[in-house]
Every structure is written in structure tokens, then in C-alpha cells.
Design a protein around this motif. Structure first.
Motif, PDB file in Angstrom:
ATOM      1  N   THR A  76       0.826  -1.208   0.000  1.00 21.69           N
ATOM      2  CA  THR A  76       0.000   0.000   0.000  1.00 21.69           C
ATOM      3  C   THR A  76       0.861   1.259   0.000  1.00 21.69           C
ATOM      4  O   THR A  76       1.867   1.318   0.703  1.00 21.69           O
ATOM      5  N   VAL A  77       0.442   2.235  -0.787  1.00 18.12           N
ATOM      6  CA  VAL A  77       1.024   3.576  -0.725  1.00 18.12           C
ATOM      7  C   VAL A  77      -0.034   4.476  -0.095  1.00 18.12           C
ATOM      8  O   VAL A  77      -1.144   4.578  -0.614  1.00 18.12           O
ATOM      9  N   PHE A  78       0.331   5.070   1.042  1.00 14.52           N
ATOM     10  CA  PHE A  78      -0.641   5.872   1.774  1.00 14.52           C
ATOM     11  C   PHE A  78      -0.539   7.345   1.397  1.00 14.52           C
ATOM     12  O   PHE A  78       0.474   7.806   0.879  1.00 14.52           O
ATOM     13  N   GLN A  79      -1.593   8.059   1.720  1.00 15.97           N
ATOM     14  CA  GLN A  79      -1.667   9.496   1.444  1.00 15.97           C
ATOM     15  C   GLN A  79      -0.555  10.275   2.145  1.00 15.97           C
ATOM     16  O   GLN A  79       0.021  11.195   1.598  1.00 15.97           O
ATOM     17  N   ASN A  80      -0.233   9.871   3.391  1.00 18.83           N
ATOM     18  CA  ASN A  80       0.740  10.636   4.178  1.00 18.83           C
ATOM     19  C   ASN A  80       2.157  10.069   4.064  1.00 18.83           C
ATOM     20  O   ASN A  80       2.995  10.288   4.923  1.00 18.83           O
ATOM     21  N   TYR A  81       2.418   9.292   3.021  1.00 18.52           N
ATOM     22  CA  TYR A  81       3.744   8.708   2.713  1.00 18.52           C
ATOM     23  C   TYR A  81       4.225   7.659   3.705  1.00 18.52           C
ATOM     24  O   TYR A  81       4.764   6.645   3.324  1.00 18.52           O
ATOM     25  N   GLN A 119      12.627   7.905 -10.743  1.00 16.72           N
ATOM     26  CA  GLN A 119      13.448   9.082 -11.069  1.00 16.72           C
ATOM     27  C   GLN A 119      13.985   9.813  -9.836  1.00 16.72           C
ATOM     28  O   GLN A 119      13.880  11.027  -9.722  1.00 16.72           O
ATOM     29  N   LEU A 120      14.565   9.022  -8.919  1.00 24.46           N
ATOM     30  CA  LEU A 120      15.131   9.626  -7.708  1.00 24.46           C
ATOM     31  C   LEU A 120      16.601   9.261  -7.534  1.00 24.46           C
ATOM     32  O   LEU A 120      17.124   9.321  -6.415  1.00 24.46           O
ATOM     33  N   LYS A 127      17.453  12.639   3.499  1.00 28.58           N
ATOM     34  CA  LYS A 127      16.422  12.233   4.466  1.00 28.58           C
ATOM     35  C   LYS A 127      15.072  12.762   3.969  1.00 28.58           C
ATOM     36  O   LYS A 127      15.030  13.771   3.267  1.00 28.58           O
ATOM     37  N   PRO A 128      13.969  12.138   4.384  1.00 25.42           N
ATOM     38  CA  PRO A 128      12.648  12.574   3.906  1.00 25.42           C
ATOM     39  C   PRO A 128      12.391  14.078   4.070  1.00 25.42           C
ATOM     40  O   PRO A 128      11.781  14.688   3.194  1.00 25.42           O
ATOM     41  N   ASN A 129      12.872  14.673   5.166  1.00 24.62           N
ATOM     42  CA  ASN A 129      12.572  16.106   5.347  1.00 24.62           C
ATOM     43  C   ASN A 129      13.350  17.007   4.381  1.00 24.62           C
ATOM     44  O   ASN A 129      13.157  18.210   4.360  1.00 24.62           O
ATOM     45  N   GLN A 130      14.255  16.405   3.574  1.00 25.11           N
ATOM     46  CA  GLN A 130      14.957  17.187   2.550  1.00 25.11           C
ATOM     47  C   GLN A 130      14.320  17.016   1.177  1.00 25.11           C
ATOM     48  O   GLN A 130      14.898  17.409   0.169  1.00 25.11           O
ATOM     49  N   LEU A 131      13.139  16.378   1.141  1.00 22.66           N
ATOM     50  CA  LEU A 131      12.477  16.105  -0.141  1.00 22.66           C
ATOM     51  C   LEU A 131      11.202  16.918  -0.290  1.00 22.66           C
ATOM     52  O   LEU A 131      10.575  17.285   0.703  1.00 22.66           O
ATOM     53  N   SER A 132      10.823  17.161  -1.547  1.00 22.29           N
ATOM     54  CA  SER A 132       9.521  17.784  -1.810  1.00 22.29           C
ATOM     55  C   SER A 132       8.426  16.739  -1.637  1.00 22.29           C
ATOM     56  O   SER A 132       8.712  15.534  -1.545  1.00 22.29           O
ATOM     57  N   GLY A 133       7.188  17.190  -1.638  1.00 18.67           N
ATOM     58  CA  GLY A 133       6.061  16.272  -1.478  1.00 18.67           C
ATOM     59  C   GLY A 133       6.037  15.199  -2.558  1.00 18.67           C
ATOM     60  O   GLY A 133       5.838  14.015  -2.280  1.00 18.67           O
ATOM     61  N   GLY A 134       6.262  15.628  -3.804  1.00 19.28           N
ATOM     62  CA  GLY A 134       6.247  14.682  -4.921  1.00 19.28           C
ATOM     63  C   GLY A 134       7.367  13.659  -4.798  1.00 19.28           C
ATOM     64  O   GLY A 134       7.176  12.476  -5.101  1.00 19.28           O
ATOM     65  N   GLN A 135       8.532  14.114  -4.319  1.00 17.76           N
ATOM     66  CA  GLN A 135       9.661  13.190  -4.158  1.00 17.76           C
ATOM     67  C   GLN A 135       9.384  12.182  -3.049  1.00 17.76           C
ATOM     68  O   GLN A 135       9.677  11.000  -3.181  1.00 17.76           O
ATOM     69  N   LEU A 161      -0.458  16.878  -2.694  1.00 14.75           N
ATOM     70  CA  LEU A 161       0.332  17.659  -3.661  1.00 14.75           C
ATOM     71  C   LEU A 161      -0.513  18.752  -4.305  1.00 14.75           C
ATOM     72  O   LEU A 161      -1.731  18.622  -4.399  1.00 14.75           O
ATOM     73  N   ASP A 162       0.160  19.809  -4.792  1.00 10.19           N
ATOM     74  CA  ASP A 162      -0.609  20.853  -5.468  1.00 10.19           C
ATOM     75  C   ASP A 162      -1.042  20.382  -6.864  1.00 10.19           C
ATOM     76  O   ASP A 162      -0.538  19.380  -7.375  1.00 10.19           O
ATOM     77  N   ALA A 163      -1.973  21.110  -7.463  1.00 10.57           N
ATOM     78  CA  ALA A 163      -2.664  20.624  -8.663  1.00 10.57           C
ATOM     79  C   ALA A 163      -1.716  20.279  -9.818  1.00 10.57           C
ATOM     80  O   ALA A 163      -1.852  19.225 -10.445  1.00 10.57           O
ATOM     81  N   LYS A 164      -0.740  21.123 -10.082  1.00 13.68           N
ATOM     82  CA  LYS A 164       0.202  20.896 -11.187  1.00 13.68           C
ATOM     83  C   LYS A 164       1.019  19.628 -10.963  1.00 13.68           C
ATOM     84  O   LYS A 164       1.174  18.798 -11.861  1.00 13.68           O
ATOM     85  N   LEU A 165       1.549  19.507  -9.751  1.00 12.70           N
ATOM     86  CA  LEU A 165       2.388  18.357  -9.423  1.00 12.70           C
ATOM     87  C   LEU A 165       1.557  17.074  -9.437  1.00 12.70           C
ATOM     88  O   LEU A 165       2.013  16.007  -9.846  1.00 12.70           O
ATOM     89  N   ARG A 166       0.314  17.192  -9.030  1.00 13.80           N
ATOM     90  CA  ARG A 166      -0.585  16.047  -9.010  1.00 13.80           C
ATOM     91  C   ARG A 166      -0.759  15.507 -10.430  1.00 13.80           C
ATOM     92  O   ARG A 166      -0.661  14.311 -10.676  1.00 13.80           O
TER      93      ARG A 166
END
Ligand SMILES: Nc1ncnc2c1ncn2[C@@H]1O[C@H](COP(=O)(O)OP(=O)(O)OP(=O)(O)O)[C@@H](O)[C@H]1O
Ligand SMILES: [Mg+2]
Length: 378
Positions: A76-81, A119-120, A127-135, A161-166
Motif C-alpha cells: 500500500t502507498v498511503f496518502q501521508n507517505y 526518477q530519484l 532524508k525525507p525532510n529534505q524532499l519535496s512532497g512529490g519526491q 500535492l498541489d494541482a500541477k504536481l498532481r
């Protein structure tokens, strides 16, 4: 994957009501419905985090209900990562393999393969806190896929995520699905998302599955008023059948909806008489609901020249034009002050463009083939 007759209650609240689905191997299948309709509950039952009160869940013909989540080969991939904050991207993705005591070199090769897929590559040490939401979401996807599950379950994975990134991630998700070819079950309450990526989808409301079909089937032939309203925008009216005649020349066969064989005249209290073609026979006196999508209505300032009986024509006044660049949406007031939504695409240089303005007198027309009878009530 088959879900059969699954019901689930929390106390005396029925979250799922006799739900059945058959999801094909390799399919991108979506569960679409408003908040609280039971999507997550169904996903959790498939994943094994929740047990149904009744019903069966089988993968490739074998019953998975007795199996704990980690033996179902469904990740499962959850909404909150749900990433581990103290671990690097690499270690987050490697986590389940470390537990399995796989050799170091194998882990490294595998993790790099999946980081490449999402693509990472250049972010392995972060660490996760150095990543964007999409990453972050990509790490979660890689971490789920590295187990090579039979099914990937995605619970509103893009909603943070915001609309464009989504939009962008949605395309990537679709490409990943094409590459690895496993079954994806994607939960969303966003109809645009569901229509754009799914091979098929199930429309849910209040614990029920109302309709299962391709995006085209569901958009063009909604089975219920709820589906017609929830998917896309529409004009929906209650109507009474006045007349129904078999046509000499049925309209062209439509891949999903079949051949419309009947020409039906409806009486709509707010509009008057209209013509619509149908696949199934209806009887005079029956009450039905009728829908016409806004983009199928032609709006013009001049009266259209055609006088064919199967073209529905109304005169009205523009109540509110909403210009958004590539299209304009109009609310047009017709007989009895009924508002009809119309969408006009601004296609090319010959297009008249946004020349229709507030309070303009206009003509609305649509073909009997473009309307649709949604529900027959009696
Ligand atoms: N553990 C629980 N205990 C009690 N009620 C629950 C529990 N889990 C879910 N429900 C209820 O069941 C219903 C369906 O919940 P579910 O989480 O499946 O909805 P959803 O379709 O995923 O909604 P959303 O789009 O908001 O995530 C809701 O009314 C919810 O309050
Ligand atoms: Mg949910």
C-alpha cells in the motif's frame, strides 16, 4: 483479484454494503467516490488491515482472507507517505529487503533499479525532510514496488500535492504502471484523476458500488443520477416519457453504449418537450431522469439553420459567462427561468471566441443522440 459480497460495519454503521468487484491482472483500476463512501475501508480489507464481516477476497483464485497483510503480496502507498524520517531515501526503499536478509549487493542493485524507476537516482542519500512532497511520494512508491507485489494499492497518494504536481505525478504513475505491468488499485475522490488514468473504475457512494466500467462508459452512460452528477458536470432533469418509437434507422453503434434504437419524446416540467434516443425501450407514462452534458450543447447568437426534428432547440439569455481561457462556461436561462450549463471550447482561429456575453440572447441546441436517459423509475 476478486472481491465478492464484502460487507463491513463499524458498530451499527454500515461502511461497505455487499460490494463485489472483479479486477483483472495488470489493470489500473480506481475506486472513486466522495469522502466517507468506504474506499479506504475496502482497500484495507484487500490489504489485510481490516477483516470483512461477510464476503470473500481472492487473488488469482486463492482466498487471501486468512493471510496477514505481509503475506498477501499487496503493498500500500498511503496518502501521508509514512516514510521513516530518520532513514535516508535509500534505506527507506531498502527497508523490507534488509528484514529479509538479502545480500548487500543484491539490495544495492534492487534499490537503485527502483530509485531509477521513480526518477530519484540523485536523492538516495537524502532524508525525507529534505524532499519535496512529490519526491516523498515517489520514495513511498519505490518502497512499495521493491517487494514486487501482485497488487499495488494506492490510497489517495497524490492528495497532499498541489494541482500541477498532481497532474505530473499522475502521468508518472501511469508510466510506472505501464512499465511494471502489475495490478494497481487507485483510490481517489477526484473524478478527473480517475477518468484520466484508469482502465476501469468503480463509482462508490455510501458503502455501495453503483457502477463499474471504463471511464468512457461511466461518463457517457452513467447508471444513476449520482454517477451523472458526480462524474463531470451535467444538466439533469426529471422527465416523463410521452412517446417512444422504434427508429427505422438506428443511430450509429457506440462501442460502449450499444445502438440507440428508440426515439423518445420526454416532457420535462422545467423545459417542455425534448427528443432523446435510447438503447433500451421505455414506455409512455414512465418517469425517468434525463441528462445532457454541457459540452454537447451548441450555443450560438443566431438561430441554427437546421430544422431537423431530432435537434432540440431552446432560446435563452446568458445569465453568467465564466471565461477560463480555453473554454467558457455559460449558465443560460431558458423557459421558466431554468438554468442550463453550457461549455464552449475555444478551439481555433475560425472560432468565434468569447463573443457571447452576459445578457445576450442565444440559442441552445443539441442532438437527440447526445442526451441520455439515466434512470427509469417506473
Ligand atoms: N475504524 C473505524 N471505526 C468506526 N468507523 C469507521 C472506521 N473506519 C471507517 N469508519 C467509517 O466508515 C466510513 C467509510 O470510511 P472510509 O475511510 O472507508 O471512507 P473513504 O471513502 O476512504 O473516505 P475519504 O475519501 O474521506 O478517505 C466513514 O463514515 C468512517 O467514519
Ligand atoms: Mg479514505
Amino acid at each position: 483479484m476478486v472481491v465478492e459480497g464484502v460487507s463491513k460495519s463499524f458498530g451499527d454503521f454500515r461502511a461497505l454494503n455487499n460490494v463485489s468487484l472483479e479486477i483483472k491482472k495488470g489493470e489500473f483500476f480506481s475506486l472513486l467516490g466522495p469522502s466517507g463512501c468506504g474506499k479506504t475501508t475496502l482497500l484495507r480489507i484487500i490489504a489485510g488491515f481490516e477483516h470483512p464481516d461477510f464476503g470473500a477476497v481472492t487473488f488469482d483464485g486463492s482466498d487471501v482472507l486468512p493471510l496477514p497483510p505481509n503475506q498477501r503480496q499487496a503493498n500500500t502507498v498511503f496518502q501521508n507517505y509514512a516514510l521513516f524520517p530518520h532513514l535516508t531515501v535509500f534505506e527507506n526503499v531498502a527497508f523490507s529487503m534488509r528484514i529479509k536478509r538479502v545480500s548487500k549487493s543484491e539490495i544495492e542493485a534492487k534499490v537503485n533499479e527502483y530509485l531509477h524507476l521513480v526518477q530519484l537516482e540523485g536523492h538516495a542519500h537524502k532524508k525525507p525532510n529534505q524532499l519535496s512532497g512529490g519526491q516523498k511520494q515517489r520514495v513511498a512508491i519505490a518502497r512499495a514496488l521493491i517487494n514486487e507485489p501482485r497488487v499495488l494499492l494506492l490510497d489517495e497518494p497524490l492528495s497532499a500535492l498541489d494541482a500541477k504536481l498532481r497532474q505530473h505525478m499522475l502521468i508518472e504513475l501511469d508510466q510506472i504502471h505501464d512499465k511494471i505491468g502489475i495490478t494497481f488499485i487507485y483510490v481517489t475522490h477526484d473524478q478527473q484523476e480517475a477518468l484520466s488514468v484508469s482502465d476501469r473504475l468503480a463509482v462508490m457512494n455510501q458503502g455501495d458500488v453503483l457502477q463499474i466500467g471504463t471511464p468512457h462508459e461511466i461518463y457517457e452512460s452513467p447508471a444513476t443520477d449520482f454517477a451523472a452528477r458526480f462524474i463531470g458536470e451535467t444538466n439533469l432533469f426529471d422527465a416523463t416519457v410521452v412517446k417512444a418509437e422504434k427508429m427505422n434507422q438506428p443511430s450509429l453503434p457506440n462501442m460502449d453504449t450499444g445502438v440507440a434504437e428508440y426515439m423518445v419524446e420526454l416532457e420535462i416540467p422545467e423545459l417542455g418537450r425534448i427528443q432523446v434516443t435510447t438503447v433500451d425501450e421505455v414506455q409512455p407514462g414512465q418517469t425517468v431522469s434525463f441528462t445532457i452534458r454541457p459540452e454537447k450543447i451548441v450555443i450560438t447568437k443566431d438561430r441554427p439553420a437546421t430544422k431537423r426534428a431530432d435537434i432540440n432547440l431552446f432560446q435563452g439569455t446568458v445569465d453568467e459567462p465564466i471565461y477560463s481561457g480555453f473554454q467558457t462556461k455559460f449558465y443560460v436561462k431558458v423557459v421558466n427561468k431554468t438554468l442550463i450549463r453550457v461549455i464552449k471550447q475555444h478551439a481555433n482561429y475560425s472560432d468565434e471566441g468569447p463573443d457571447i456575453l452576459w445578457k445576450d440572447s442565444v440559442y441552445l441546441s443539441w442532438s437527440a443522440n447526445d442526451g441520455y436517459i439515466v434512470e427509469v423509475r417506473r
